[in-house]
Design an enzyme around this catalytic site. Structure first.
Site, PDB file in Angstrom:
ATOM      1  N   GLU A   1     -13.965   4.105   2.657  1.00  0.00           N
ATOM      2  CA  GLU A   1     -13.171   2.900   2.595  1.00  0.00           C
ATOM      3  C   GLU A   1     -11.730   3.197   3.060  1.00  0.00           C
ATOM      4  OE1 GLU A   1     -14.322  -0.031   2.989  1.00  0.00           O
ATOM      5  OE2 GLU A   1     -16.457  -0.034   2.114  1.00  0.00           O
TER       6      GLU A   1
ATOM      7  N   LYS B   1     -13.209   9.709 -10.178  1.00  0.00           N
ATOM      8  CA  LYS B   1     -12.047  10.299 -10.204  1.00  0.00           C
ATOM      9  C   LYS B   1     -11.087   9.092  -9.469  1.00  0.00           C
ATOM     10  CE  LYS B   1      -8.885  11.689  -7.358  1.00  0.00           C
ATOM     11  NZ  LYS B   1      -7.919  11.368  -8.557  1.00  0.00           N
TER      12      LYS B   1
ATOM     13  N   CYS C   1      -5.553  -2.918   1.446  1.00  0.00           N
ATOM     14  CA  CYS C   1      -6.182  -2.386   3.091  1.00  0.00           C
ATOM     15  C   CYS C   1      -6.484  -3.313   3.926  1.00  0.00           C
ATOM     16  CB  CYS C   1      -7.249  -1.441   2.643  1.00  0.00           C
ATOM     17  SG  CYS C   1      -8.784  -2.512   1.740  1.00  0.00           S
TER      18      CYS C   1
ATOM     19  N   GLU D   1      -0.078   1.462   8.817  1.00  0.00           N
ATOM     20  CA  GLU D   1      -0.123   0.645   7.454  1.00  0.00           C
ATOM     21  C   GLU D   1       1.170   0.631   6.957  1.00  0.00           C
ATOM     22  OE1 GLU D   1      -2.969   2.301   5.113  1.00  0.00           O
ATOM     23  OE2 GLU D   1      -4.058   0.429   4.778  1.00  0.00           O
TER      24      GLU D   1
HETATM   25  P1  NAP Z   1      -4.962   8.322  -1.204  1.00  0.00           P
HETATM   26  O1  NAP Z   1      -3.609   8.895  -1.296  1.00  0.00           O
HETATM   27  O2  NAP Z   1      -5.874   8.748  -0.228  1.00  0.00           O
HETATM   28  O3  NAP Z   1      -5.725   8.564  -2.414  1.00  0.00           O
HETATM   29  C1  NAP Z   1      -6.933   7.905  -2.838  1.00  0.00           C
HETATM   30  C2  NAP Z   1      -7.547   8.837  -3.966  1.00  0.00           C
HETATM   31  O4  NAP Z   1      -7.757  10.062  -3.223  1.00  0.00           O
HETATM   32  C3  NAP Z   1      -6.703   9.070  -5.259  1.00  0.00           C
HETATM   33  O5  NAP Z   1      -7.648   9.079  -6.311  1.00  0.00           O
HETATM   34  C4  NAP Z   1      -6.211  10.259  -4.906  1.00  0.00           C
HETATM   35  O6  NAP Z   1      -5.985  10.922  -6.145  1.00  0.00           O
HETATM   36  C5  NAP Z   1      -7.486  11.012  -4.229  1.00  0.00           C
HETATM   37  N1  NAP Z   1      -7.004  12.276  -3.369  1.00  0.00           N
HETATM   38  C6  NAP Z   1      -5.695  12.484  -2.837  1.00  0.00           C
HETATM   39  N2  NAP Z   1      -5.981  13.595  -2.189  1.00  0.00           N
HETATM   40  C7  NAP Z   1      -7.136  14.097  -2.711  1.00  0.00           C
HETATM   41  C8  NAP Z   1      -7.842  15.378  -2.172  1.00  0.00           C
HETATM   42  N3  NAP Z   1      -7.040  16.470  -1.383  1.00  0.00           N
HETATM   43  N4  NAP Z   1      -9.104  15.677  -2.606  1.00  0.00           N
HETATM   44  C9  NAP Z   1      -9.524  14.808  -3.412  1.00  0.00           C
HETATM   45  N5  NAP Z   1      -8.912  13.661  -3.615  1.00  0.00           N
HETATM   46  C10 NAP Z   1      -7.670  13.454  -3.347  1.00  0.00           C
HETATM   47  O7  NAP Z   1      -4.667   6.792  -1.121  1.00  0.00           O
HETATM   48  P2  NAP Z   1      -4.011   5.939  -1.971  1.00  0.00           P
HETATM   49  O8  NAP Z   1      -2.487   6.001  -1.616  1.00  0.00           O
HETATM   50  O9  NAP Z   1      -4.322   5.954  -3.365  1.00  0.00           O
HETATM   51  O10 NAP Z   1      -4.514   4.401  -1.462  1.00  0.00           O
HETATM   52  C11 NAP Z   1      -3.866   3.703  -0.827  1.00  0.00           C
HETATM   53  C12 NAP Z   1      -4.865   3.602   0.594  1.00  0.00           C
HETATM   54  O11 NAP Z   1      -6.227   3.369   0.233  1.00  0.00           O
HETATM   55  C13 NAP Z   1      -4.498   2.718   1.672  1.00  0.00           C
HETATM   56  O12 NAP Z   1      -4.767   3.680   2.941  1.00  0.00           O
HETATM   57  C14 NAP Z   1      -5.432   1.865   1.902  1.00  0.00           C
HETATM   58  O13 NAP Z   1      -5.636   0.909   2.907  1.00  0.00           O
HETATM   59  C15 NAP Z   1      -6.832   2.465   1.214  1.00  0.00           C
HETATM   60  N6  NAP Z   1      -7.701   1.506   0.751  1.00  0.00           N
HETATM   61  C16 NAP Z   1      -8.794   1.233   1.504  1.00  0.00           C
HETATM   62  C17 NAP Z   1      -9.679   0.251   0.868  1.00  0.00           C
HETATM   63  C18 NAP Z   1     -11.153  -0.052   1.602  1.00  0.00           C
HETATM   64  O14 NAP Z   1     -11.579  -0.676   0.816  1.00  0.00           O
HETATM   65  N7  NAP Z   1     -11.072   0.395   2.970  1.00  0.00           N
HETATM   66  C19 NAP Z   1      -9.583  -0.184  -0.382  1.00  0.00           C
HETATM   67  C20 NAP Z   1      -8.338  -0.045  -1.014  1.00  0.00           C
HETATM   68  C21 NAP Z   1      -7.416   0.843  -0.581  1.00  0.00           C
HETATM   69  P3  NAP Z   1      -4.535  10.892  -6.791  1.00  0.00           P
HETATM   70  O15 NAP Z   1      -3.950   9.495  -6.631  1.00  0.00           O
HETATM   71  O16 NAP Z   1      -4.797  11.459  -8.317  1.00  0.00           O
HETATM   72  O17 NAP Z   1      -3.664  11.924  -6.131  1.00  0.00           O
END
Ligand code: NAP
Length: 530
Positions: A299, A224, A333, A430
């Site tokens: 992650e 997804k 991240c 962040e």
């Molecule tokens: P996010 O809002 O947590 O979303 C990540 C994924 O989860 C998206 O596909 C999102 O879908 C989905 N999602 C959101 N709510 C959900 C729920 N209730 N149930 C199931 N899936 C759900 O994060 P983001 O804003 O996309 O990404 C930024 C974050 O990712 C930052 O905190 C960054 O540090 C972290 N990150 C970490 C790493 C690592 O390797 N540690 C790497 C890259 C990014 P939708 O977008 O379709 O809503």
């Protein structure tokens, strides 16, 4: 139940739900067409004719609209123009994707490692052959400069190549037995169907880092991608089909995140959830995985310190911190979130660093020379603005930038702020934008204490010319990744992952394979009988 994301507003859970008619290919209202740059427009037209601009989900090897025909718009963050309408899927489609993955698992897992390896190798070759188009797609939907986007394709593809090779090295063990009539074996076997949920900031690499080891080990996957950047995932899946990944081994569903997440988490057929994204969502997914006791890899977010000691080489520290901070306009991240600078070098570093930041070119990712693209959306800019406002109200001083860029949209000026302290929000959370806060420290002990004073533990950077100091400090840092005199450290051959609330498990390298394998112990008894 998986909990709904707070920002999700639209009916049916798709944040940007647009139409209940058929899934339309490209684009665009005349108003949006005017907004799109010529480059972006011609690129999307070329991608459409190349067959890489997919807008349906992939279930059981077939491209499929959402069952209720709802779609969701994908925007170009640099222009606001609409790149495509894609299927907005939910529970039913996800259940079907799980069923097809479950069925495909039997045959995919029974192939020899060499056979799976060959398919992955063909996928890698196709990803590289289409490096430019995939890079263009990333720039279109995510905004990062084209050169950086093409770099992400090479990085993303490297996981497929690495795990094509690693597939053949999943060794078990023979253990010296505890009794003379026994023989003890350890087998490593694929865990089963994997649900992979990924973010928007690396639309390709965050997927291949999961799907590569999953497929290599014999698992099948339901991916997804983020609804903000599904197009790259769909194009990669199209190339996977062309490479011979069999129907059902790789599915892609996107749209209503809580519904899709809920279906993946509640299904007993899904044996593993692997997630990259925010810490808040990761915690919710981890809790929701408990009732079916799934294996979970997370992650999550970071709060990386970049520590510059008095004895650092100034040029190396500036170059390394610049790369660690401003890659992807600060939206990674592992981005340096706090720049901790020792007293003796603080002013010199602040000046040299600001000079370097001033040279960054903000603009549309398709424009030659751009090094800083837009932020992903307006909510991201508003978050950055509120963090900057908070810091300034508490006494921090802006050396450079500090506001939206004159280009408008979601462009933000590369920013350097000095005299930042631990009580300011940007020290604790962040930033996820192009803002570098400089925090002063006196001693090595202070630096370690400040660096570890966070719930996050993903990446940290140290700049020093002392080998002894670098060892003392990297041993004391509570982080999963440490760069010493280097700001760009991610590679497919090394383990990537965090400690504390930055996550569980590792991706990349030989360690990344274990996340998709179960260990089975076999005891052969009565072995002395002739
Ligand atoms: P996010 O809002 O947590 O979303 C990540 C994924 O989860 C998206 O596909 C999102 O879908 C989905 N999602 C959101 N709510 C959900 C729920 N209730 N149930 C199931 N899936 C759900 O994060 P983001 O804003 O996309 O990404 C930024 C974050 O990712 C930052 O905190 C960054 O540090 C972290 N990150 C970490 C790493 C690592 O390797 N540690 C790497 C890259 C990014 P939708 O977008 O379709 O809503």
């Amino acid at each position: 139940m998986v909990i709904g994301a707070a920002a999700r507003v639209a009916i049916g859970g798709c944040r940007k739900l647009v139409s209940s008619s058929h899934t339309s290919l490209l684009l665009v209202s005349s108003q949006c067409r005017r907004q799109m740059s010529t480059d972006a427009q011609s690129v999307s037209e070329k991608l459409r004719s190349s067959g890489l601009l997919r807008t349906q989900g992939l279930i059981g090897g077939r491209w499929i609209d959402s069952y209720d025909k709802k779609t969701i718009k994908v925007n170009n963050p640099a222009t606001g123009g609409i790149v495509a309408d894609v299927a907005c899927m939910g529970t039913k489609e996800t259940n079907d994707a799980i069923a097809s993955s479950y069925e495909a698992f039997t045959s995919w897992s029974r192939l020899t490692a060499g056979e799976r390896s060959k398919v992955l190798r063909r996928w890698y070759d196709l990803l590289i052959a289409h490096k430019e188009e995939l890079g263009q797609l990333i720039t279109l939907e995510q905004g990062k400069p084209l050169k950086e986007a093409v770099g992400e394709v090479a990085y993303g593809a490297s996981f497929i190549e690495y795990y094509a090779e690693e597939a053949k090295r999943v060794y078990g063990d023979i253990i010296p037995p505890n009794l003379s009539d026994r023989r003890l074996l350890v087998l490593k076997q694929p865990i089963g169907v994997v649900g992979a949920i990924t973010p928007w900031n690396f639309p390709l690499a965050m997927i291949t880092r999961k799907v590569g080891p999953a497929l290599a080990s014999g698992c099948t996957v339901v991916v997804k991608p983020s609804e903000l950047t599904p197009l790259t995932a769909l194009a990669a899946a199209e190339l996977a089909l062309q490479a011979g990944v069999p129907p059902g081994a790789l599915n892609v569903v996107m749209g209503n995140a809580p519904e899709i997440g809920d279906a993946l988490l509640t299904s007993p057929q899904v044996r593993k959830i692997t997630f990259t994204g925010s810490t808040a969502v990761g915690k919710k997914l981890m809790a929701a995985a408990a009732p079916t006791v799934k294996k979970v890899s997370l992650e999550l977010g970071g709060n990386a310190p970049s520590i510059v000691f008095d004895d650092a080489d100034l040029d190396v520290a500036v170059k390394g911190t610049l790369a660690a901070k401003f890659r992807n306009s600060g939206q990674t991240c592992v981005c340096a979130n706090r720049v901790l600078v020792q007293d003796g070098i603080y002013d010199k570093f602040a000046e040299a660093f600001s000079e370097a930041v001033q040279k960054l070119e903000v603009g549309d990712g398709f424009k030659e020379g751009t090094t800083q693209g837009p932020l992903i959306n307006d909510a991201a800019v508003q978050k950055v603005e509120s963090f900057v406002q908070d810091a300034v109200s508490k006494g921090a001083k802006i050396l450079l930038g500090g506001k939206r860029h004159s280009l408008g949209m979601t462009f933000y000026e590369p920013t350097v702020i000095r005299d930042v302290s631990s009580d300011m929000i940007m020290s604790k959370e962040e930033i996820f934008g192009p803002v570098a806060p400089l925090i002063r420290f006196k001693t090595e002990e202070d630096a370690i204490r400040l660096a570890n004073d966070t719930i996050a533990g993903l990446a940290a950077y140290i700049f020093t010319n002392s080998v002894q100091r670098s060892w003392r400090v990297f041993e004391a840092l509570e982080y999963g990744l440490v760069g010493v005199n280097e700001g760009l450290i991610s590679t497919e051959v090394a383990p990537f992952g965090g400690v504390k609330q930055s996550g569980l498990g590792r991706e990349g390298s030989k360690y990344g394979m274990d996340e998709y394998l179960e260990i089975k112990y076999v005891c052969l008894g009565d072995m002395n009988r002739h």
